[in-house]
Design an enzyme around this catalytic site. Structure first.
Site, mmCIF file in Angstrom:
data_model
loop_
_atom_site.group_PDB
_atom_site.id
_atom_site.type_symbol
_atom_site.label_atom_id
_atom_site.label_comp_id
_atom_site.label_asym_id
_atom_site.label_seq_id
_atom_site.Cartn_x
_atom_site.Cartn_y
_atom_site.Cartn_z
ATOM 1 N N HIS A 102 0.819 -1.209 0.000
ATOM 2 C CA HIS A 102 0.000 0.000 0.000
ATOM 3 C C HIS A 102 0.854 1.261 0.000
ATOM 4 O O HIS A 102 0.395 2.313 -0.441
ATOM 5 C CB HIS A 102 -0.951 -0.012 1.203
ATOM 6 C CG HIS A 102 -2.149 -0.889 0.993
ATOM 7 N ND1 HIS A 102 -3.441 -0.421 1.041
ATOM 8 C CD2 HIS A 102 -2.243 -2.213 0.699
ATOM 9 C CE1 HIS A 102 -4.276 -1.418 0.802
ATOM 10 N NE2 HIS A 102 -3.569 -2.516 0.599
ATOM 11 N N VAL A 112 1.353 3.755 -4.002
ATOM 12 C CA VAL A 112 0.887 5.144 -3.942
ATOM 13 C C VAL A 112 2.093 6.041 -3.631
ATOM 14 O O VAL A 112 2.696 5.910 -2.569
ATOM 15 C CB VAL A 112 -0.191 5.332 -2.854
ATOM 16 C CG1 VAL A 112 -0.715 6.759 -2.865
ATOM 17 C CG2 VAL A 112 -1.325 4.335 -3.047
ATOM 18 N N THR A 128 -0.421 -15.744 0.527
ATOM 19 C CA THR A 128 -0.168 -17.001 1.218
ATOM 20 C C THR A 128 -0.072 -16.769 2.726
ATOM 21 O O THR A 128 -0.087 -17.714 3.517
ATOM 22 C CB THR A 128 1.115 -17.673 0.704
ATOM 23 O OG1 THR A 128 1.201 -19.001 1.220
ATOM 24 C CG2 THR A 128 2.366 -16.911 1.124
#
Length: 322
Positions: free
Chosen positions: A64, A68, A188
């Site tokens: 994240h 960005v 996973t």
């Protein structure tokens, strides 16, 4: 040995090909803070012993951040309308570990190690602690000064995305379809809130289950509906990988072959001809996945990095120096 050789060649390729990465190096802190990586790893290892789900949180936090504004620790900044305030980021975790590592580094090497490097190193270490490969990562990233919630949604992958939507975002970041399949393997480990997949099935008042997404195994959907009943608390989470949730392995791809991918964006990897063969290859050969992970992770950690005189070295990861 061949894996390390291939990874070294890839690193050289990036440093030569991408000007923004030209000031990253393996010995960036060799003189200024020689134990920087050890201090980060020890912090992550200590925290992971108390919270085995930490690896997934740190890896998601890095994704994240890098998608960005690039890998510049902009996701760590607090304040009104920062990236952290966007609904897609409100469930992020791992901030305390990054802050803890920064505090230690500021004692021994004040003003030297960036929050951006700490986050990349922490995510790298978290994967290794969970059983994944050890990867050499060049450092020298600097911290960004811009963090805007409005930049989040246009730049991150939503769990309901189609293949074309995911390819478009990955391509803009300089990542290939191969990277898309490989980095999806991050699922996973980690967990997700019910709202991120509950639209894939429906349960009526009599308890009858109806699949909305036919690509989902019905038995798995029934299992998910029991973990996420109608009216359940919004704080409930479900493991991304139902088999080995805290182990970084290739089980995620085996889950996909069994139609037990948690998100729609997972299932499309098996259903699309552009990615199907790679999913099957990774499901059958864990070494192939782990080798590919090392290369794709390096590319992820190189997205939009700030170096040289760009940005700053924050004194605290949650606020800019200004």
């Amino acid at each position: 040995k061949s894996h390390l050789y291939n990874l070294l060649i890839l690193v050289i390729f990036f440093i030569v090909s991408y000007p923004s990465s030209s000031n990253l190096s393996f010995d960036f802190y060799a003189t200024s803070c020689p134990t920087a990586e050890v201090m980060v790893k020890n912090t992550v290892r200590s925290a992971s012993s108390f919270d085995p789900t930490l690896s997934g949180k740190l890896l998601r936090l890095l994704f994240h951040d890098c998608f960005v504004e690039g890998c510049d620790a902009s996701v760590l900044l607090e304040g009104n309308a920062t990236e952290r305030t966007d609904p897609a980021n409100r469930s992020l975790g791992g901030f305390a570990v990054i802050d803890s590592a920064k505090r230690v580094l500021e004692i021994f090497c004040p003003g030297i190690v960036s929050c951006a490097d700490i986050l990349v190193l922490a995510a790298r270490d978290a994967v290794e602690i969970a059983g994944g490969p050890g990867i050499q990562i060049p450092t020298g990233r600097r911290d960004g000064r811009v963090s805007a919630a409005s930049n989040v949604r246009p730049n991150i992958v939503d769990t309901s995305f189609t293949m074309d939507e995911m390819i478009k975002i990955f391509s803009v970041k300089g990542l290939s379809i191969n990277d898309l399949v490989t980095l999806s393997g991050a699922h996973t480990i980690g967990s997700a809130h019910c709202s991120s997949f509950s639209d894939r099935f429906q349960v009526n008042s009599n308890g009858k289950l109806t699949l909305i997404d036919a690509s989902l195994d019905k038995g798995y959907a029934a299992e998910l509906s029991r973990q996420c009943p109608v009216g359940a608390s919004t704080s409930i989470t479900v493991n991304n990988d139902p088999e080995t949730p805290i182990l970084f392995d290739n089980q995620y791809y085996k889950d996909l072959l069994a139609h037990r991918g948690l998100f729609q964006s997972d299932s499309v990897l098996l259903n699309d001809k552009r990615t199907m063969n790679q999913v099957m290859d990774f499901a059958n050969d864990q070494s192939s996945f782990l080798d590919s992970w090392g290369q794709s992770f390096l590319k992820l950690a190189s997205i939009g990095v700030k170096t040289g005189v760009e940005g700053e070295i924050r004194r605290s990861c949650s606020v800019t120096n200004g």
